[in-house]
Design an enzyme around this catalytic site. Structure first.
Site, PDB file in Angstrom:
ATOM      1  N   PRO A 225      -4.074   7.785   2.696  1.00 43.05           N
ATOM      2  CA  PRO A 225      -3.608   9.101   3.535  1.00 43.05           C
ATOM      3  C   PRO A 225      -5.296   9.248   4.140  1.00 43.05           C
ATOM      4  O   PRO A 225      -6.452   9.817   2.991  1.00 43.05           O
ATOM      5  CB  PRO A 225      -3.264  10.008   2.702  1.00 43.05           C
ATOM      6  CG  PRO A 225      -2.947   9.181   1.443  1.00 43.05           C
ATOM      7  CD  PRO A 225      -3.215   8.268   1.579  1.00 43.05           C
ATOM      8  N   ASP A 398      -9.443   8.559   0.709  1.00 37.69           N
ATOM      9  CA  ASP A 398      -7.985   8.619   0.049  1.00 37.69           C
ATOM     10  C   ASP A 398      -8.004   9.554  -0.259  1.00 37.69           C
ATOM     11  O   ASP A 398      -7.910   9.376  -1.292  1.00 37.69           O
ATOM     12  CB  ASP A 398      -7.774   6.882  -0.705  1.00 37.69           C
ATOM     13  CG  ASP A 398      -6.497   6.646  -1.292  1.00 37.69           C
ATOM     14  OD1 ASP A 398      -5.651   7.240  -0.347  1.00 37.69           O
ATOM     15  OD2 ASP A 398      -5.865   5.203  -1.467  1.00 37.69           O
ATOM     16  N   HIS A 399      -7.065  10.428   0.343  1.00 37.99           N
ATOM     17  CA  HIS A 399      -6.435  11.061  -0.466  1.00 37.99           C
ATOM     18  C   HIS A 399      -5.361  11.649  -1.742  1.00 37.99           C
ATOM     19  O   HIS A 399      -5.239  12.165  -2.580  1.00 37.99           O
ATOM     20  CB  HIS A 399      -5.644  12.681   0.469  1.00 37.99           C
ATOM     21  CG  HIS A 399      -5.640  13.805   0.815  1.00 37.99           C
ATOM     22  ND1 HIS A 399      -6.253  14.656  -0.280  1.00 37.99           N
ATOM     23  CD2 HIS A 399      -6.375  14.720   1.043  1.00 37.99           C
ATOM     24  CE1 HIS A 399      -6.644  15.714  -0.589  1.00 37.99           C
ATOM     25  NE2 HIS A 399      -6.451  15.994   1.516  1.00 37.99           N
ATOM     26  N   ARG A 400      -5.409   9.774  -1.760  1.00 37.32           N
ATOM     27  CA  ARG A 400      -4.155   9.722  -3.252  1.00 37.32           C
ATOM     28  C   ARG A 400      -5.319   9.823  -4.183  1.00 37.32           C
ATOM     29  O   ARG A 400      -4.823  10.009  -5.523  1.00 37.32           O
ATOM     30  CB  ARG A 400      -3.898   8.711  -3.120  1.00 37.32           C
ATOM     31  CG  ARG A 400      -2.236   8.539  -2.131  1.00 37.32           C
ATOM     32  CD  ARG A 400      -1.797   6.795  -1.689  1.00 37.32           C
ATOM     33  NE  ARG A 400      -3.040   6.380  -1.681  1.00 37.32           N
ATOM     34  CZ  ARG A 400      -3.315   4.714  -1.604  1.00 37.32           C
ATOM     35  NH1 ARG A 400      -1.802   4.324  -2.003  1.00 37.32           N
ATOM     36  NH2 ARG A 400      -3.423   3.837  -1.544  1.00 37.32           N
TER      37      ARG A 400
END
Length: 426
Positions: A225, A398-400
């Site tokens: 994401p 990376d939104h994780r």
């Protein structure tokens, strides 16, 4: 004591490599760190160094063989030492076909471990080494018309070179031009546009490097994401400092803008370790070293070379190392350490006068920085319009692993280093 040299793994998605040639022959002395062989991967031709000193006791594979990662390729022994326990792959001195060379029945499914191979050889196409395919594509050679001399009839480099020597020179096609149409009396005559009679759509086979790039970028964009942040940096101080340094340096040692960005990014990553991380299952691995990957444009794709521990290196050392690695990459002679271990990447298109773009994260990293060109633009300071030097940079993250606020603070720290470059020199 004898030591086994194995096919190295150069990149997390490498499954096999082609042994192009042996640099040191059997029975010859070799020093630790000396180049033993050249192997071709999906990305480049890499020089493999010996991890031991002694004598090359035996080659376990032949030039042209495709060898899975981790397979023994050579035995290094002490002078006069007799080695009894030769790996089975040697086959009593004769190299056995690697798993990649063994043809599978059409109905047999391909194991998941082989999914990283960009081009499979059991799909009806002529067997050829990656280098031979690239040469054939470059020179317009039809591989089906080339007699292969490699293992199992595989077309290799020497076969393409032989075909080039014997290939007839095709005569240029004659283009028949029909007469121009007669214009109406009341209109101005216009020349007829006639397409070339022999013009055809060109079909170019996707080579291994382009296929690997495509597959990895699809995985990145569909599985990671992404989110994006763009900042504009005042580069006046960097450009002035660079000018002062370069006025005192010989041509081959002059600093680039990218050298400053590499150093500044590495220092900013010290403060924000989640941007220098990777995700493994349910754990975030915060890497202890700031190894900056630098995207290098090649004729048929991109390669990332790695400046390790960039936060501890001087601008001069960063510049020297990057220049040397880029030269090796473009010559197809990268070393394993040139392309391994990046923890954060930078893609700079400023030299192409690109003002702004976004980059795709290079898995398994958490972020990549896209850098545009330094431009002279009108800026407003204290109500006065004047000329200024500005550069746009965009972070893909990376939104994780991280979020917008943390990534924004990282960008502020990076901007601070670039706008106050004296901090980089401390």
């Amino acid at each position: 004591m004898a030591e086994i040299i194995a096919m190295p793994k150069l990149g997390f998605d490498m499954a096999e490599g082609t042994l192009v040639r042996w640099v040191v022959g059997e029975g010859e002395a070799i020093e630790k760190g000396q180049v033993l062989a050249e192997i071709e991967t999906d990305k480049a031709t890499v020089e493999v160094e010996s991890s031991a000193a002694g004598v090359v006791y035996r080659h376990l594979v032949k030039a042209g063989d495709i060898v899975p990662v981790g397979t023994p390729i050579a035995v290094i022994a002490a002078p006069g030492e007799k080695v009894e326990d030769i790996p089975a792959v040697a086959g009593g001195g004769e190299a056995q076909p690697s798993a990649a060379q063994t043809e599978q029945p059409a109905e047999q499914p391909i194991p998941a471990s082989q999914e990283t191979a960009a081009i499979l050889e059991d799909d009806g196409r002529t067997k050829a080494s990656p280098l031979a395919r690239r040469m054939a594509q470059e020179y317009g050679i039809n591989l089906k018309q080339v007699q292969g001399s490699g293992p199992g009839g595989r077309v290799v480099k020497r076969d393409i070179e032989k075909a080039l020597k014997t290939a007839p020179v095709a005569a240029a096609p004659e283009i028949e031009t029909p007469p121009a149409p007669i214009a109406a009396p009341t209109t101005l005559p216009l020349p007829a546009v006639v397409p070339a009679a022999a013009a055809e759509d060109q079909r170019v086979a996707v080579d291994k490097l382009r296929a690997i790039i495509g597959r990895r970028m699809v995985e990145s964009k569909t599985q990671i994401p992404h989110f994006y942040l763009t900042s504009e940096v005042d580069m006046a101080a960097v450009m002035e400092l660079r000018k002062q340094f370069n006025s005192q340096l010989p041509e081959e040692q002059k600093l680039s803008v990218n050298d400053f960005i590499i150093k500044a990014a590495a220092l900013a990553l010290r403060q924000y370790p989640n941007l220098n991380a990777s995700l493994q299952e349910n754990e975030i691995i915060r890497h202890a070293h700031r190894n900056i990957g630098v995207a290098v444009a090649l004729e048929n794709g991109l390669m990332t070379i790695v400046c390790k521990d960039a936060d501890y290196k001087s601008l001069g050392l960063i510049s020297q190392e990057v220049k040397e690695m880029v030269a090796r990459a473009r010559a197809g002679k990268v070393r394993p350490e040139d392309i391994e271990g990046s923890t954060f990447s930078i893609s700079n298109l400023g030299m192409f006068e690109v003002e702004h773009f976004v980059a795709i994260i290079n898995p398994p990293e958490a972020a990549i920085l896209a850098v545009g060109s330094v431009k002279e633009v009108p800026v407003v300071e204290n109500g006065v319009v004047k000329a200024g030097l500005r550069m746009k940079m965009t972070l893909s993250a990376d939104h994780r692993i991280t979020d917008g606020a943390e990534a924004a603070r990282f960008m502020q720290a990076l901007k601070n280093y670039l706008e106050k470059p004296a901090l980089i020199l401390l």
